[in-house]
Design a protein around this motif. Sequence first.
Motif, PDB file in Angstrom:
ATOM      1  N   GLY A   1       3.017 -86.024 118.785  1.00 41.27           N
ATOM      2  CA  GLY A   1       3.538 -86.778 119.936  1.00 41.27           C
ATOM      3  C   GLY A   1       4.720 -86.127 120.622  1.00 41.27           C
ATOM      4  O   GLY A   1       5.124 -86.556 121.707  1.00 41.27           O
ATOM      5  N   GLY A   2       5.351 -85.100 119.988  1.00 40.54           N
ATOM      6  CA  GLY A   2       6.475 -84.403 120.615  1.00 40.54           C
ATOM      7  C   GLY A   2       5.977 -83.258 121.479  1.00 40.54           C
ATOM      8  O   GLY A   2       4.799 -83.210 121.862  1.00 40.54           O
ATOM      9  N   ILE A   3       6.880 -82.329 121.775  1.00 39.31           N
ATOM     10  CA  ILE A   3       6.476 -81.144 122.544  1.00 39.31           C
ATOM     11  C   ILE A   3       6.862 -79.916 121.732  1.00 39.31           C
ATOM     12  O   ILE A   3       8.043 -79.620 121.552  1.00 39.31           O
ATOM     13  CB  ILE A   3       7.150 -81.139 123.940  1.00 39.31           C
ATOM     14  CG1 ILE A   3       6.697 -82.384 124.728  1.00 39.31           C
ATOM     15  CG2 ILE A   3       6.820 -79.845 124.687  1.00 39.31           C
ATOM     16  CD1 ILE A   3       7.227 -82.486 126.126  1.00 39.31           C
ATOM     17  N   GLY A   4       5.868 -79.237 121.211  1.00 38.49           N
ATOM     18  CA  GLY A   4       6.107 -78.018 120.445  1.00 38.49           C
ATOM     19  C   GLY A   4       6.437 -76.877 121.395  1.00 38.49           C
ATOM     20  O   GLY A   4       5.801 -76.726 122.446  1.00 38.49           O
ATOM     21  N   VAL A   5       7.439 -76.100 121.019  1.00 43.52           N
ATOM     22  CA  VAL A   5       7.873 -74.965 121.859  1.00 43.52           C
ATOM     23  C   VAL A   5       7.750 -73.698 121.022  1.00 43.52           C
ATOM     24  O   VAL A   5       8.435 -73.548 120.004  1.00 43.52           O
ATOM     25  CB  VAL A   5       9.341 -75.123 122.301  1.00 43.52           C
ATOM     26  CG1 VAL A   5       9.736 -73.988 123.245  1.00 43.52           C
ATOM     27  CG2 VAL A   5       9.597 -76.484 122.931  1.00 43.52           C
ATOM     28  N   TRP A   6       6.903 -72.789 121.456  1.00 45.33           N
ATOM     29  CA  TRP A   6       6.684 -71.565 120.679  1.00 45.33           C
ATOM     30  C   TRP A   6       7.659 -70.475 121.127  1.00 45.33           C
ATOM     31  O   TRP A   6       7.646 -70.068 122.299  1.00 45.33           O
ATOM     32  CB  TRP A   6       5.243 -71.083 120.873  1.00 45.33           C
ATOM     33  CG  TRP A   6       4.918 -69.848 120.093  1.00 45.33           C
ATOM     34  CD1 TRP A   6       5.310 -69.555 118.821  1.00 45.33           C
ATOM     35  CD2 TRP A   6       4.136 -68.724 120.537  1.00 45.33           C
ATOM     36  NE1 TRP A   6       4.823 -68.322 118.435  1.00 45.33           N
ATOM     37  CE2 TRP A   6       4.100 -67.794 119.463  1.00 45.33           C
ATOM     38  CE3 TRP A   6       3.464 -68.427 121.718  1.00 45.33           C
ATOM     39  CZ2 TRP A   6       3.423 -66.587 119.556  1.00 45.33           C
ATOM     40  CZ3 TRP A   6       2.781 -67.218 121.814  1.00 45.33           C
ATOM     41  CH2 TRP A   6       2.761 -66.316 120.739  1.00 45.33           C
ATOM     42  N   GLY A   7       8.502 -70.013 120.214  1.00 41.94           N
ATOM     43  CA  GLY A   7       9.428 -68.928 120.504  1.00 41.94           C
ATOM     44  C   GLY A   7       8.680 -67.607 120.408  1.00 41.94           C
ATOM     45  O   GLY A   7       8.351 -67.146 119.319  1.00 41.94           O
ATOM     46  N   ALA A   8       8.425 -66.983 121.565  1.00 39.64           N
ATOM     47  CA  ALA A   8       7.547 -65.812 121.587  1.00 39.64           C
ATOM     48  C   ALA A   8       8.279 -64.538 121.995  1.00 39.64           C
ATOM     49  O   ALA A   8       7.655 -63.524 122.286  1.00 39.64           O
ATOM     50  CB  ALA A   8       6.381 -66.067 122.548  1.00 39.64           C
ATOM     51  N   THR A   9       9.600 -64.581 122.002  1.00 41.26           N
ATOM     52  CA  THR A   9      10.354 -63.439 122.527  1.00 41.26           C
ATOM     53  C   THR A   9      10.122 -62.146 121.742  1.00 41.26           C
ATOM     54  O   THR A   9      10.268 -61.059 122.283  1.00 41.26           O
ATOM     55  CB  THR A   9      11.862 -63.771 122.583  1.00 41.26           C
ATOM     56  OG1 THR A   9      12.536 -62.678 123.174  1.00 41.26           O
ATOM     57  CG2 THR A   9      12.458 -64.055 121.217  1.00 41.26           C
ATOM     58  N   ARG A  10       9.770 -62.273 120.481  1.00 39.73           N
ATOM     59  CA  ARG A  10       9.549 -61.077 119.650  1.00 39.73           C
ATOM     60  C   ARG A  10       8.068 -60.734 119.521  1.00 39.73           C
ATOM     61  O   ARG A  10       7.680 -59.958 118.642  1.00 39.73           O
ATOM     62  CB  ARG A  10      10.174 -61.293 118.269  1.00 39.73           C
ATOM     63  CG  ARG A  10      11.683 -61.271 118.329  1.00 39.73           C
ATOM     64  CD  ARG A  10      12.182 -59.854 118.554  1.00 39.73           C
ATOM     65  NE  ARG A  10      13.562 -59.816 118.980  1.00 39.73           N
ATOM     66  CZ  ARG A  10      14.142 -58.728 119.465  1.00 39.73           C
ATOM     67  NH1 ARG A  10      13.462 -57.615 119.615  1.00 39.73           N
ATOM     68  NH2 ARG A  10      15.388 -58.748 119.822  1.00 39.73           N
ATOM     69  N   ASN A  11       7.254 -61.351 120.371  1.00 38.17           N
ATOM     70  CA  ASN A  11       5.819 -61.065 120.333  1.00 38.17           C
ATOM     71  C   ASN A  11       5.410 -60.155 121.471  1.00 38.17           C
ATOM     72  O   ASN A  11       5.985 -60.207 122.563  1.00 38.17           O
ATOM     73  CB  ASN A  11       5.024 -62.374 120.395  1.00 38.17           C
ATOM     74  CG  ASN A  11       5.170 -63.171 119.112  1.00 38.17           C
ATOM     75  OD1 ASN A  11       6.016 -64.051 119.010  1.00 38.17           O
ATOM     76  ND2 ASN A  11       4.391 -62.833 118.114  1.00 38.17           N
ATOM     77  N   THR A  12       4.399 -59.343 121.205  1.00 39.88           N
ATOM     78  CA  THR A  12       3.894 -58.450 122.247  1.00 39.88           C
ATOM     79  C   THR A  12       3.103 -59.275 123.271  1.00 39.88           C
ATOM     80  O   THR A  12       2.663 -60.401 122.961  1.00 39.88           O
ATOM     81  CB  THR A  12       2.944 -57.399 121.651  1.00 39.88           C
ATOM     82  OG1 THR A  12       1.805 -58.103 121.110  1.00 39.88           O
ATOM     83  CG2 THR A  12       3.606 -56.577 120.554  1.00 39.88           C
ATOM     84  N   PRO A  13       2.881 -58.727 124.465  1.00 36.31           N
ATOM     85  CA  PRO A  13       2.082 -59.470 125.453  1.00 36.31           C
ATOM     86  C   PRO A  13       0.701 -59.875 124.899  1.00 36.31           C
ATOM     87  O   PRO A  13       0.240 -60.998 125.151  1.00 36.31           O
ATOM     88  CB  PRO A  13       1.966 -58.473 126.606  1.00 36.31           C
ATOM     89  CG  PRO A  13       3.238 -57.660 126.498  1.00 36.31           C
ATOM     90  CD  PRO A  13       3.494 -57.512 125.032  1.00 36.31           C
ATOM     91  N   ALA A  14       0.058 -58.996 124.139  1.00 37.76           N
ATOM     92  CA  ALA A  14      -1.267 -59.348 123.594  1.00 37.76           C
ATOM     93  C   ALA A  14      -1.148 -60.514 122.610  1.00 37.76           C
ATOM     94  O   ALA A  14      -1.989 -61.431 122.599  1.00 37.76           O
ATOM     95  CB  ALA A  14      -1.886 -58.130 122.902  1.00 37.76           C
ATOM     96  N   GLU A  15      -0.117 -60.493 121.792  1.00 41.92           N
ATOM     97  CA  GLU A  15       0.082 -61.612 120.848  1.00 41.92           C
ATOM     98  C   GLU A  15       0.383 -62.910 121.595  1.00 41.92           C
ATOM     99  O   GLU A  15      -0.061 -63.990 121.194  1.00 41.92           O
ATOM    100  CB  GLU A  15       1.242 -61.295 119.897  1.00 41.92           C
ATOM    101  CG  GLU A  15       0.926 -60.212 118.883  1.00 41.92           C
ATOM    102  CD  GLU A  15       2.172 -59.637 118.197  1.00 41.92           C
ATOM    103  OE1 GLU A  15       2.002 -58.845 117.268  1.00 41.92           O
ATOM    104  OE2 GLU A  15       3.300 -59.956 118.614  1.00 41.92           O
ATOM    105  N   ILE A  16       1.148 -62.792 122.682  1.00 38.59           N
ATOM    106  CA  ILE A  16       1.474 -63.994 123.470  1.00 38.59           C
ATOM    107  C   ILE A  16       0.189 -64.578 124.059  1.00 38.59           C
ATOM    108  O   ILE A  16      -0.045 -65.782 124.018  1.00 38.59           O
ATOM    109  CB  ILE A  16       2.509 -63.654 124.568  1.00 38.59           C
ATOM    110  CG1 ILE A  16       3.857 -63.327 123.910  1.00 38.59           C
ATOM    111  CG2 ILE A  16       2.660 -64.793 125.560  1.00 38.59           C
ATOM    112  CD1 ILE A  16       4.957 -62.859 124.857  1.00 38.59           C
ATOM    113  N   GLU A  17      -0.657 -63.674 124.565  1.00 43.07           N
ATOM    114  CA  GLU A  17      -1.920 -64.134 125.160  1.00 43.07           C
ATOM    115  C   GLU A  17      -2.751 -64.897 124.122  1.00 43.07           C
ATOM    116  O   GLU A  17      -3.209 -66.016 124.376  1.00 43.07           O
ATOM    117  CB  GLU A  17      -2.685 -62.901 125.668  1.00 43.07           C
ATOM    118  CG  GLU A  17      -3.862 -63.233 126.519  1.00 43.07           C
ATOM    119  CD  GLU A  17      -4.650 -61.962 126.877  1.00 43.07           C
ATOM    120  OE1 GLU A  17      -4.035 -60.879 127.016  1.00 43.07           O
ATOM    121  OE2 GLU A  17      -5.878 -62.078 126.995  1.00 43.07           O
TER     122      GLU A  17
END
Length: 367
Positions: free
Chosen positions: A36-52
């Motif tokens: 019911g909340g809003i999950g926020v994924w910290g992706a700053t250390r991920n590559t563009p492919a991993e983010i995708e």
Amino acid sequence: MSQYPDSPLCSRLGASVPIFGFSHSLDVVVAISRAGGIGVWGATRNTPAEIESGLARLATETAGAPFAVDLVLPKDMPARQDRSAIEEAIPTEHRAFVDGLRRKYQVPDDGLPGVRSRFVRSEEMATDQLHAVLDSEVPLVAMGVGTPPAAVTAAKERGKRIISLVGAPKHAQRAIDAGADILVAQGYDAGAHTGEIGTFSLVPQIVELAGEIPVIAAGGVATGRHILAAFALGAQAVWMGTAWLFTTEHQIDPIIAAKLVRAGSGDTVRSRADSGKTLRQIKSAWTEEWSAAAAPTPLGMPYQDILVGDLLGSVERNRIEPLMKSEAGQSVGYFSGQTTVPELMADLATQTSTATGALRNRLGHND
Ligand SMILES: Cc1cc2nc3c(=O)[nH]c(=O)nc-3n(C[C@H](O)[C@H](O)[C@H](O)COP(=O)(O)O)c2cc1C
């Protein structure tokens, strides 16, 4: 009836619980949004492919619930991904200090990078990460350090709402000028990169400044009492990070988990030794070494990332106990064991309801 005060922001976003949960773990993010909340994924250390691929997974597994991604887009980073140019600029004294730590704690040189050094933080990488975000279905984009106007405009053109994390009124004004839709007032108490102003002092100032723009309170939120207080300060939701480190979904190394469980609110410290910017974390031999009189002053971002990144990666892989640590805020003192995300969300709802009842009694509203 909801256990929480009314949050027009969360109703608008389609969340039934006014809790934004920041985590680097996709499993945690999914579980928060599903609860019911809003999950926020910290992706700053991920590559563009991993983010995708990470965002594609979130879009599927959150099953229609809102979720967000967080990038850190600081100003003045080098234009290109050029590790050797960064290496060349690192002073010999700093290199010698890190080599000395490697010898003292017998950290193997396994030739592999760590989270901080797997790529160089650069304009080039930030642009590619942002493109991966813009091409995804994520509805909310959070910006952790800095709110670059061009990134905000590009994201808004793709229908995203922008959340900006701010630690001072001047940052809030810049974020508003850049076009942020939602502000997170993140106080000194918070885990990871954090500024000088405590949450209690910061949140009302940002609420005043923001006018119609909704504000979320972050830094030190651990219980229902904190959630109720955040609403009293004018926030429309809370944003929590440290709490999720205690959930089984996070899958943390048992050595770090034990250190987190043992830590009280006085056992965290802000240090520039990891990224070059002040990062709140639990005290460890790492923070002690860097605060010793003989230690060099940490470099700026991204030089410090590259100076220490490989060493810290090896520390984690080889489980060098004294140097193992985690970002954590002063809220760490409220958690004494492992739980699951749904259990924690249920506890927070009950605690908020109890705190609300207690406050109503004290105010003389006994209905
Ligand atoms: C382990 C950890 C990592 C974090 N990494 C980031 C990050 O990459 N980007 C960001 O915007 N905030 C990051 N934060 C800060 C959170 O977004 C949040 O503002 C903070 O955790 C709130 O305070 P709390 O730790 O007292 O709950 C991190 C926090 C923790 C605990």
